[in-house]
Motif scaffolding. Sequence first.
Motif, PDB file in Angstrom:
ATOM      1  N   SER A  14     -21.322 -29.509 -44.350  1.00  0.00           N
ATOM      2  CA  SER A  14     -20.563 -28.332 -44.138  1.00  0.00           C
ATOM      3  C   SER A  14     -21.243 -27.523 -42.956  1.00  0.00           C
ATOM      4  N   SER A  15     -20.462 -26.862 -42.045  1.00  0.00           N
ATOM      5  CA  SER A  15     -21.168 -26.051 -41.252  1.00  0.00           C
ATOM      6  C   SER A  15     -21.339 -24.626 -41.945  1.00  0.00           C
ATOM      7  N   PHE A  16     -20.995 -24.496 -43.170  1.00  0.00           N
ATOM      8  CA  PHE A  16     -21.084 -23.181 -43.850  1.00  0.00           C
ATOM      9  C   PHE A  16     -22.232 -23.221 -44.930  1.00  0.00           C
ATOM     10  N   MET A  17     -23.063 -22.296 -44.415  1.00  0.00           N
ATOM     11  CA  MET A  17     -24.350 -22.351 -45.435  1.00  0.00           C
ATOM     12  C   MET A  17     -24.137 -21.113 -46.690  1.00  0.00           C
ATOM     13  N   PRO A  18     -24.071 -21.605 -47.827  1.00  0.00           N
ATOM     14  CA  PRO A  18     -24.142 -20.380 -48.743  1.00  0.00           C
ATOM     15  C   PRO A  18     -25.330 -19.517 -48.571  1.00  0.00           C
ATOM     16  N   PHE A  55     -26.786 -23.948 -38.760  1.00  0.00           N
ATOM     17  CA  PHE A  55     -25.956 -24.634 -39.645  1.00  0.00           C
ATOM     18  C   PHE A  55     -24.664 -25.199 -38.652  1.00  0.00           C
ATOM     19  N   ILE A  56     -24.389 -24.729 -37.679  1.00  0.00           N
ATOM     20  CA  ILE A  56     -23.158 -25.054 -36.766  1.00  0.00           C
ATOM     21  C   ILE A  56     -23.716 -26.668 -36.160  1.00  0.00           C
ATOM     22  N   ASP A  86     -14.236 -25.184 -42.399  1.00  0.00           N
ATOM     23  CA  ASP A  86     -14.730 -26.348 -41.604  1.00  0.00           C
ATOM     24  C   ASP A  86     -13.474 -27.249 -41.248  1.00  0.00           C
ATOM     25  N   HIS A  87     -12.877 -27.057 -40.067  1.00  0.00           N
ATOM     26  CA  HIS A  87     -11.472 -27.988 -39.965  1.00  0.00           C
ATOM     27  C   HIS A  87     -11.855 -29.297 -39.522  1.00  0.00           C
ATOM     28  N   ILE A  88     -11.974 -30.269 -40.562  1.00  0.00           N
ATOM     29  CA  ILE A  88     -11.906 -31.449 -40.250  1.00  0.00           C
ATOM     30  C   ILE A  88     -10.985 -32.440 -40.509  1.00  0.00           C
ATOM     31  N   ALA A  89     -10.783 -33.669 -39.811  1.00  0.00           N
ATOM     32  CA  ALA A  89      -9.921 -34.589 -40.270  1.00  0.00           C
ATOM     33  C   ALA A  89     -10.394 -35.952 -40.390  1.00  0.00           C
TER      34      ALA A  89
END
Length: 750
Positions: free
Chosen positions: A89-93, A80-81, A306-309
């Motif tokens: 999201s790079s986070f997978m529940p 997921f990265i 997820d730090h995104i801008a």
Amino acid sequence: MDGSIGTPIPRRDAMAKATGAAQYAADFGHTGTAYAALKLSSVARGRITRVDTAAAEAVPGVQLVLTHRDMNQDLGAETFIMKGGHMQSSFMPLTSDEVHYSGQIVGLVVADTTEAAEQAARVLNLEYAAQHGFASIDDPGRTKNTVEKPEITVGDADAAMAKAPVRVDQEYSTPAQHHNPMELYATTASWNDGKLTVHSPSQWVMGQRAALATIFGIAAEEVHVVSPYIGGAFGCKATLLPHTVLVAAAARRLGRPVKLVVPRDAMFTVGSFRPATRNRIAFGAERDGTMVAMVHEAVGQTAEVDHIAFPGTNVTSRMYDIANIKTSESTIATDVNTPGFQRAPAEASSFFAFESAVDELAVALGMDPIELRIKNEPKVDPVKGLPWSSRSLVQCYRRGAELFGWDKRTPGVGSMQTDDGVLIGYGCATATYPSAMVPAAAHVALSADGLLRVRTSAHDVGTGAYTVLGQVAADVLGIADEHVRVELGDSDLPSGPMSGGSVTTGSAGSAVHMAAMALREKLLLVATAAKGPFAGRDPATLQFASGHVVGADGTAHSLADILKASPAGSLDASAEWKPDLMDAEKMQASLLGGFALEGPVTKTHAIYSFGAQFAEVRVDPLLRTIRVSRMVGAFACGRIINPRTARSNLAGGMVWGASFALLEQSQVDHPRARFANQDLAGYHISSCADIGEVTAEIVDETDTVVNAIGAKAVGEIGIVGMPAAIANAVYHATGIRVRKTPILIEDLLG
Ligand code: MOS
């Protein structure tokens, strides 16, 4: 009807949509389908300490109860990265016991019926060790993280600012806003002989295919993503959402198709949203209105996971002819789901701030705000010094002002009123949107019955792609609209672009144009061959019109007759298109579902659409209610394939802009660190009664640089200038400068 380029034909899919014949993702059925329901986290941060599935499993008809304890085996976390790639999201529940935000998926239940699944999800018992979370960038103790790359420095902004005789320097804020398309997220997944079929509303079937193949360790050809109709998608359906992965995993475990329709309240946390922003804008100017310095410091909300801008400064720095520019971008991480694309993700929030500040400068200078903008119109891109591919902003201002009646505006605050004392305000603002380009492939086929089929895996997200992509091909071949069929939204079709970033018409349209040109060549070869109806003629003397090929002497033969002279009785052609400056390797990666784009700033040009937007507001002198009585926008977006669908996009964007200015905000429940108004009763969006007259005007423009068909971005520009135009009109009516959205009654109580 003649469906050539520039004709305002109605939408090809209008009847199917109006009559209910159009099948959306949740409408597709498979025999034996099981139904899923989500369990969402009730805490914002912490760990799951206990899972008790007994009550859930006891609900009659329940087939599967999945929590983080089960899914780790199905889904390797490392896949997921894919930041900035396929996944939202790079986070997978369900891959660990950690809770990162309120409303995170912490369980998935599958049952024979939706009712049983929902009941089981309710009684699925989870216990948490909860910590205090923060869901707002205003919460105390939040730290800013500087985003390094997007910093822009031209000249010496600090020095020029210090010397400037006229200055404005203010901070503007916008809240988190949430996607609320009519069509909910929905996924049906089924496995057959190791092959996965997914029905899910998608702006990027090729991207979903690539991501699902990677996650499940199968070949891309073994994944089929289907999304022919989409009930609204403005960025939220652009990337692969985690629940689709979970549903596919559940279907594989059960050996049965599984369908999940995400309920409205869950839409707020299982998908993306527009993050809250703070923008500091400073201008320095000479007394004659010459802008000499600009500073833009942007701060955007992001997620801890997820730090995104979304760097709006890339765009604001290109609007005015300023020799000294300094910008920065930073993020503030909060305990929320990953923010993402939402119509004009970088531009809408930043232009509320930026174009409000331009209006403040006009007031400080005592200048007409349109004349101030025109005085500082840049001949080249102020950052790189590159020429524009086309920039007709001044023409947009002249035309828009004329349509709006700007000359009737008296500049004094509160100087315009109706007979019964309602305050009238006029405001304007500039809009722009980058025209980035994505490689695309297309296939066109002409069959013996005279039907032209156009195929590419681009998407019609409500924008009119079914209609305009057909027109691009019909224009080349002189074929009437009723003989054209367009197929989109299916990963088995030739690779189309992600339909996001307003790239579809220009990118997929260029591929369709190339394929149609190749088919035209083939038709000419057949027509002029020994057995063809135009045997021996020079192909260059033949024209295509009204379903016929016509010679210089007026002899005409139908396309059907020409096809009879071809060996198969039909002809087809394929093409792959890439932006001129992109290399072939990048193109191939993109066609396989990777993400590659060229522009808006290339090695040779800066490529943007531009527009001038106007608002008339009426403010009740006592109640301070704000109504938007009129909106006018004049836009130059290169070649317009279909003025009717283009105007609809532009007008729709303007309506959303009014919604942005006066209504939309996701309220944060600070103690619980969650979005509180997770439904359409609490989350306000504009409806018909909120919107007065809307005029979207198209200004003629020719762009020979942007792509094969000369079409620049149309989809997203309509929203960009509207919030500031309305805020500026509110100032004109009341003398109150509201530097945040939504602008509410209480902001005007003084
Ligand atoms: Mo747009 S935010 O790329 O749908």
